[in-house]
Design a protein around this motif. Structure first.
Motif, short mmCIF file in Angstrom:
data_model
loop_
_atom_site.label_atom_id
_atom_site.label_comp_id
_atom_site.label_asym_id
_atom_site.label_seq_id
_atom_site.Cartn_x
_atom_site.Cartn_y
_atom_site.Cartn_z
N PRO A 50 0.81 -1.22 0.00
CA PRO A 50 0.00 0.00 0.00
C PRO A 50 0.85 1.28 0.00
O PRO A 50 0.49 2.25 -0.65
CB PRO A 50 -0.82 -0.13 1.29
CG PRO A 50 -0.94 -1.60 1.50
CD PRO A 50 0.39 -2.16 1.05
N ASP A 51 1.98 1.27 0.71
CA ASP A 51 2.84 2.45 0.72
C ASP A 51 3.45 2.72 -0.65
O ASP A 51 3.53 3.86 -1.09
CB ASP A 51 3.96 2.30 1.75
CG ASP A 51 3.47 2.43 3.18
OD1 ASP A 51 2.41 3.05 3.40
OD2 ASP A 51 4.16 1.93 4.08
N VAL A 61 -3.80 13.81 -2.74
CA VAL A 61 -4.82 12.76 -2.66
C VAL A 61 -4.81 12.19 -1.24
O VAL A 61 -3.78 11.80 -0.71
CB VAL A 61 -4.56 11.65 -3.70
CG1 VAL A 61 -5.58 10.54 -3.57
CG2 VAL A 61 -4.58 12.22 -5.10
N LYS A 62 -5.98 12.14 -0.64
CA LYS A 62 -6.11 11.67 0.74
C LYS A 62 -5.79 10.18 0.85
O LYS A 62 -6.15 9.39 -0.03
CB LYS A 62 -7.53 11.93 1.24
CG LYS A 62 -7.84 13.41 1.34
CD LYS A 62 -9.24 13.64 1.85
CE LYS A 62 -9.49 15.14 1.91
NZ LYS A 62 -10.81 15.48 2.36
N PRO A 63 -5.11 9.79 1.93
CA PRO A 63 -4.75 8.38 2.12
C PRO A 63 -5.95 7.43 2.05
O PRO A 63 -5.82 6.33 1.53
CB PRO A 63 -4.12 8.37 3.50
CG PRO A 63 -3.57 9.74 3.68
CD PRO A 63 -4.55 10.65 2.98
N ALA A 64 -7.10 7.85 2.54
CA ALA A 64 -8.29 6.98 2.50
C ALA A 64 -8.69 6.68 1.06
O ALA A 64 -9.13 5.57 0.76
CB ALA A 64 -9.45 7.64 3.26
N LYS A 68 -8.62 2.92 -0.57
CA LYS A 68 -9.84 2.38 -1.18
C LYS A 68 -9.54 1.87 -2.59
O LYS A 68 -9.98 0.79 -2.99
CB LYS A 68 -10.93 3.44 -1.22
CG LYS A 68 -12.24 2.93 -1.76
CD LYS A 68 -13.33 3.99 -1.68
CE LYS A 68 -14.63 3.44 -2.23
NZ LYS A 68 -15.73 4.40 -2.14
N LYS A 69 -8.76 2.65 -3.35
CA LYS A 69 -8.38 2.23 -4.70
C LYS A 69 -7.53 0.96 -4.64
O LYS A 69 -7.73 0.03 -5.41
CB LYS A 69 -7.62 3.36 -5.39
CG LYS A 69 -7.18 3.07 -6.78
CD LYS A 69 -8.32 3.09 -7.76
CE LYS A 69 -7.78 3.02 -9.18
NZ LYS A 69 -8.82 2.99 -10.17
N PHE A 70 -6.58 0.93 -3.71
CA PHE A 70 -5.72 -0.25 -3.53
C PHE A 70 -6.57 -1.48 -3.23
O PHE A 70 -6.40 -2.52 -3.86
CB PHE A 70 -4.73 0.00 -2.38
CG PHE A 70 -3.76 -1.13 -2.16
CD1 PHE A 70 -2.54 -1.15 -2.80
CD2 PHE A 70 -4.08 -2.19 -1.32
CE1 PHE A 70 -1.65 -2.18 -2.61
CE2 PHE A 70 -3.20 -3.24 -1.12
CZ PHE A 70 -1.98 -3.23 -1.76
N GLU A 85 -2.91 -7.67 -11.12
CA GLU A 85 -3.95 -6.91 -10.43
C GLU A 85 -3.85 -5.42 -10.79
O GLU A 85 -4.87 -4.74 -10.90
CB GLU A 85 -3.81 -7.07 -8.91
CG GLU A 85 -4.19 -8.44 -8.41
CD GLU A 85 -3.83 -8.66 -6.96
OE1 GLU A 85 -4.61 -9.35 -6.28
OE2 GLU A 85 -2.78 -8.17 -6.50
N TRP A 86 -2.65 -4.93 -10.97
CA TRP A 86 -2.41 -3.52 -11.33
C TRP A 86 -3.07 -3.18 -12.65
O TRP A 86 -3.69 -2.15 -12.80
CB TRP A 86 -0.91 -3.28 -11.39
CG TRP A 86 -0.45 -1.99 -11.99
CD1 TRP A 86 -0.20 -1.77 -13.32
CD2 TRP A 86 -0.17 -0.77 -11.33
NE1 TRP A 86 0.23 -0.47 -13.48
CE2 TRP A 86 0.25 0.16 -12.28
CE3 TRP A 86 -0.23 -0.38 -9.99
CZ2 TRP A 86 0.62 1.46 -11.96
CZ3 TRP A 86 0.13 0.91 -9.68
CH2 TRP A 86 0.53 1.82 -10.65
#
Length: 94
Positions: A50-51, A61-64, A68-70, A85-86
């Motif tokens: 995720p990082d 862009v907000k971390p949330a 969510k996209k991840f 997956e990407w």
């Protein structure tokens, strides 16, 4: 008198300032997805944490939103994004 080449200078400047890392949605989705994935894969494991994934988004862009996209891309919910997956529609490119 203006040279013919100077008519194209504004377009050239705009194109040269565009980052290859960001696509139309602010992350992946435009340009060369192989390059973007490789750039994001800081530890060269062929998967994104995720990082690492967050690194392809602009800081505003907000971390949330990023998480969510991840989560939406992480099909098997293992906490990593594979190349498949990407970009599942472009499997042959990898």
């Amino acid at each position: 008198m203006t040279s013919p080449a100077s008519r194209f200078l504004p377009a050239i400047l705009v194109l040269s300032c565009a980052s290859p890392l960001f696509g139309h949605d602010g992350a992946h989705g435009g340009g060369d997805d192989t390059t973007k994935f490789n750039t994001a894969d800081l530890d060269a494991t062929n998967s994104l944490t995720p990082d690492e994934f967050a690194g392809v988004y602009p800081p505003k862009v907000k971390p949330a939103v990023v998480l969510k996209k991840f989560a939406g891309l992480d099909d098997n919910d293992d906490g990593l994004l594979t190349r498949e997956e990407w970009n599942p529609g472009n499997r042959a490119a990898f």
